[in-house]
Every structure is written in C-alpha cells, then in structure tokens.
Design a protein around this motif. Sequence first.
Motif, PDB file in Angstrom:
ATOM      1  N   GLN A  50       0.828  -1.131  -0.095  1.00 58.07           N
ATOM      2  CA  GLN A  50       0.074  -0.030   0.015  1.00 58.07           C
ATOM      3  C   GLN A  50       0.858   1.047   0.143  1.00 58.07           C
ATOM      4  OE1 GLN A  50      -2.508  -0.376   3.482  1.00 58.07           O
ATOM      5  NE2 GLN A  50      -3.845  -2.023   2.436  1.00 58.07           N
ATOM      6  N   LYS A  51       2.157   1.374   1.004  1.00 56.63           N
ATOM      7  CA  LYS A  51       2.653   2.311   0.747  1.00 56.63           C
ATOM      8  C   LYS A  51       3.568   2.561  -0.346  1.00 56.63           C
ATOM      9  CE  LYS A  51       3.258   2.867   5.981  1.00 56.63           C
ATOM     10  NZ  LYS A  51       4.259   2.777   6.829  1.00 56.63           N
ATOM     11  N   SER A  52       3.827   1.542  -1.113  1.00 61.49           N
ATOM     12  CA  SER A  52       4.600   1.671  -2.331  1.00 61.49           C
ATOM     13  C   SER A  52       3.694   2.128  -3.334  1.00 61.49           C
ATOM     14  CB  SER A  52       5.411   0.405  -2.885  1.00 61.49           C
ATOM     15  OG  SER A  52       4.434  -0.852  -2.960  1.00 61.49           O
ATOM     16  N   GLU A  53       2.584   1.699  -3.406  1.00 62.96           N
ATOM     17  CA  GLU A  53       1.560   2.382  -4.536  1.00 62.96           C
ATOM     18  C   GLU A  53       1.404   3.552  -4.194  1.00 62.96           C
ATOM     19  OE1 GLU A  53      -1.898   0.322  -3.916  1.00 62.96           O
ATOM     20  OE2 GLU A  53      -1.355  -1.876  -4.907  1.00 62.96           O
ATOM     21  N   ARG A  54       1.519   4.267  -3.205  1.00 67.44           N
ATOM     22  CA  ARG A  54       1.219   5.852  -2.911  1.00 67.44           C
ATOM     23  C   ARG A  54       2.454   6.554  -3.227  1.00 67.44           C
ATOM     24  NH1 ARG A  54      -0.012   5.631   3.024  1.00 67.44           N
ATOM     25  NH2 ARG A  54      -1.020   3.906   3.225  1.00 67.44           N
ATOM     26  N   ILE A  55       3.748   5.813  -3.124  1.00 64.30           N
ATOM     27  CA  ILE A  55       5.061   6.368  -3.239  1.00 64.30           C
ATOM     28  C   ILE A  55       5.145   6.336  -4.874  1.00 64.30           C
ATOM     29  CG2 ILE A  55       7.516   5.993  -3.114  1.00 64.30           C
ATOM     30  CD1 ILE A  55       7.123   5.025  -0.326  1.00 64.30           C
ATOM     31  N   GLY A  56       4.860   5.299  -5.365  1.00 68.75           N
ATOM     32  CA  GLY A  56       4.583   5.090  -6.893  1.00 68.75           C
ATOM     33  C   GLY A  56       3.981   6.259  -7.452  1.00 68.75           C
ATOM     34  N   PHE A  57       2.796   6.731  -7.092  1.00 70.30           N
ATOM     35  CA  PHE A  57       1.836   7.626  -7.846  1.00 70.30           C
ATOM     36  C   PHE A  57       2.494   8.872  -7.581  1.00 70.30           C
ATOM     37  CE2 PHE A  57      -1.159  11.133  -6.477  1.00 70.30           C
ATOM     38  CZ  PHE A  57      -1.655  10.949  -7.787  1.00 70.30           C
ATOM     39  N   PHE A  58       3.150   9.260  -6.603  1.00 70.30           N
ATOM     40  CA  PHE A  58       3.865  10.557  -6.230  1.00 70.30           C
ATOM     41  C   PHE A  58       5.159  10.340  -7.144  1.00 70.30           C
ATOM     42  CE2 PHE A  58       1.771  10.718  -1.921  1.00 70.30           C
ATOM     43  CZ  PHE A  58       0.782  11.831  -2.280  1.00 70.30           C
ATOM     44  N   SER A  59       5.842   9.517  -7.214  1.00 69.63           N
ATOM     45  CA  SER A  59       7.119   9.594  -8.086  1.00 69.63           C
ATOM     46  C   SER A  59       6.749   9.563  -9.484  1.00 69.63           C
ATOM     47  CB  SER A  59       7.798   8.254  -7.832  1.00 69.63           C
ATOM     48  OG  SER A  59       7.397   7.233  -8.271  1.00 69.63           O
ATOM     49  N   ARG A  60       5.577   9.110  -9.991  1.00 71.30           N
ATOM     50  CA  ARG A  60       5.128   9.225 -11.431  1.00 71.30           C
ATOM     51  C   ARG A  60       4.690  10.739 -11.564  1.00 71.30           C
ATOM     52  NH1 ARG A  60       2.602   4.056 -10.472  1.00 71.30           N
ATOM     53  NH2 ARG A  60       0.881   5.236  -9.978  1.00 71.30           N
ATOM     54  N   THR A  61       3.962  11.066 -10.773  1.00 63.28           N
ATOM     55  CA  THR A  61       3.630  12.533 -10.794  1.00 63.28           C
ATOM     56  C   THR A  61       4.608  13.448 -10.968  1.00 63.28           C
ATOM     57  OG1 THR A  61       1.527  11.986  -9.678  1.00 63.28           O
ATOM     58  CG2 THR A  61       2.125  14.454 -10.157  1.00 63.28           C
ATOM     59  N   LEU A  62       5.464  13.088 -10.150  1.00 68.01           N
ATOM     60  CA  LEU A  62       6.834  14.034  -9.900  1.00 68.01           C
ATOM     61  C   LEU A  62       7.739  14.278 -11.351  1.00 68.01           C
ATOM     62  CD1 LEU A  62       8.522  15.969  -8.403  1.00 68.01           C
ATOM     63  CD2 LEU A  62       9.738  14.095  -7.434  1.00 68.01           C
ATOM     64  N   GLY A  63       7.732  12.758 -11.663  1.00 69.37           N
ATOM     65  CA  GLY A  63       8.503  12.468 -12.895  1.00 69.37           C
ATOM     66  C   GLY A  63       7.907  13.215 -13.951  1.00 69.37           C
ATOM     67  N   THR A  64       6.435  13.195 -14.313  1.00 72.88           N
ATOM     68  CA  THR A  64       5.800  13.667 -15.356  1.00 72.88           C
ATOM     69  C   THR A  64       5.929  15.253 -15.360  1.00 72.88           C
ATOM     70  OG1 THR A  64       4.233  11.944 -15.275  1.00 72.88           O
ATOM     71  CG2 THR A  64       3.486  14.012 -16.353  1.00 72.88           C
ATOM     72  N   GLY A  65       5.989  15.873 -14.144  1.00 73.65           N
ATOM     73  CA  GLY A  65       6.270  17.177 -14.006  1.00 73.65           C
ATOM     74  C   GLY A  65       7.684  17.782 -14.425  1.00 73.65           C
ATOM     75  N   ILE A  66       8.895  16.635 -14.335  1.00 72.46           N
ATOM     76  CA  ILE A  66       9.960  17.173 -14.519  1.00 72.46           C
ATOM     77  C   ILE A  66      10.192  17.017 -15.861  1.00 72.46           C
ATOM     78  CG2 ILE A  66      12.275  16.449 -14.271  1.00 72.46           C
ATOM     79  CD1 ILE A  66      11.642  15.601 -11.356  1.00 72.46           C
ATOM     80  N   THR A  67       9.430  16.185 -16.552  1.00 74.00           N
ATOM     81  CA  THR A  67       9.405  15.820 -18.018  1.00 74.00           C
ATOM     82  C   THR A  67       8.834  17.100 -18.604  1.00 74.00           C
ATOM     83  OG1 THR A  67       9.479  13.345 -17.552  1.00 74.00           O
ATOM     84  CG2 THR A  67       9.146  14.497 -19.848  1.00 74.00           C
ATOM     85  N   ILE A  68       7.957  17.648 -18.147  1.00 74.66           N
ATOM     86  CA  ILE A  68       7.156  18.565 -18.816  1.00 74.66           C
ATOM     87  C   ILE A  68       8.018  19.911 -18.774  1.00 74.66           C
ATOM     88  CG2 ILE A  68       5.188  20.288 -18.535  1.00 74.66           C
ATOM     89  CD1 ILE A  68       3.587  17.917 -18.066  1.00 74.66           C
ATOM     90  N   MET A  69       8.410  20.307 -17.591  1.00 71.68           N
ATOM     91  CA  MET A  69       9.241  21.370 -17.317  1.00 71.68           C
ATOM     92  C   MET A  69      10.677  21.399 -18.283  1.00 71.68           C
ATOM     93  SD  MET A  69       8.114  23.443 -15.262  1.00 71.68           S
ATOM     94  CE  MET A  69       9.352  24.449 -15.083  1.00 71.68           C
ATOM     95  N   GLN A  70      11.214  20.155 -18.548  1.00 77.25           N
ATOM     96  CA  GLN A  70      12.507  19.865 -19.228  1.00 77.25           C
ATOM     97  C   GLN A  70      12.184  20.356 -20.815  1.00 77.25           C
ATOM     98  OE1 GLN A  70      13.661  16.189 -18.533  1.00 77.25           O
ATOM     99  NE2 GLN A  70      15.068  16.531 -17.141  1.00 77.25           N
ATOM    100  N   GLY A  71      10.843  19.919 -21.254  1.00 76.90           N
ATOM    101  CA  GLY A  71      10.471  20.174 -22.492  1.00 76.90           C
ATOM    102  C   GLY A  71      10.297  21.886 -22.657  1.00 76.90           C
ATOM    103  N   VAL A  72       9.628  22.284 -21.522  1.00 76.23           N
ATOM    104  CA  VAL A  72       9.536  23.730 -21.819  1.00 76.23           C
ATOM    105  C   VAL A  72      10.795  24.716 -21.935  1.00 76.23           C
ATOM    106  CG1 VAL A  72       8.790  25.665 -20.426  1.00 76.23           C
ATOM    107  CG2 VAL A  72       7.406  23.799 -20.564  1.00 76.23           C
TER     108      VAL A  72
END
Length: 87
Positions: A50-72
Amino acid sequence: MAMNTPQPQKEITLSLEEIALQKALVKKEIADQKKRVSAAARRVTAPFVQKSERIGFFSRTLGTGITIMQGVFFGIKMLRKIRAFLK
C-alpha cells in the motif's frame, strides 16, 4: 557395551490403490500449505504494498512534472537559437 545390530525390517506391501490414495492426500496437504504460506506472505507484505503504491503515484507525478518542465526549457532554448540565427 551393547552393539547396535540392525533389526530386520517388516516387509510392507502396498497396493497401487493405496499408493494412489496416499499420493492424493499428500498433494492435497501440499496445496493447503501453499495456500497458507501465500496468505501469510500477503498479510506480511500488505502494508508495504500500500505504501509503495502511494510512493509510486507521487514519483510518477513528479517524474511527469519534471519531464514537462524539461520540455519547456528545451523549447525556450530552441526559440532563442532560432531567433539568434535569423538575426
């Protein structure tokens, strides 16, 4: 001192039906043990999953945000180079 002498073993005769019945009983016991072990493993690892699923959600969200910023940032750099080339 008494010496250990091998005792003659009794001859055991089993029919094929008895062997098949024993085999079926052993297979059933093994299946029951596997079920108990897997259930225990799920109970032990459930809090971590359960904790790893929550951590996975946050890391995926953070990774997506970083990717968008790199694109910009990459787009801004490209626009600056194109402007400098056209001048």
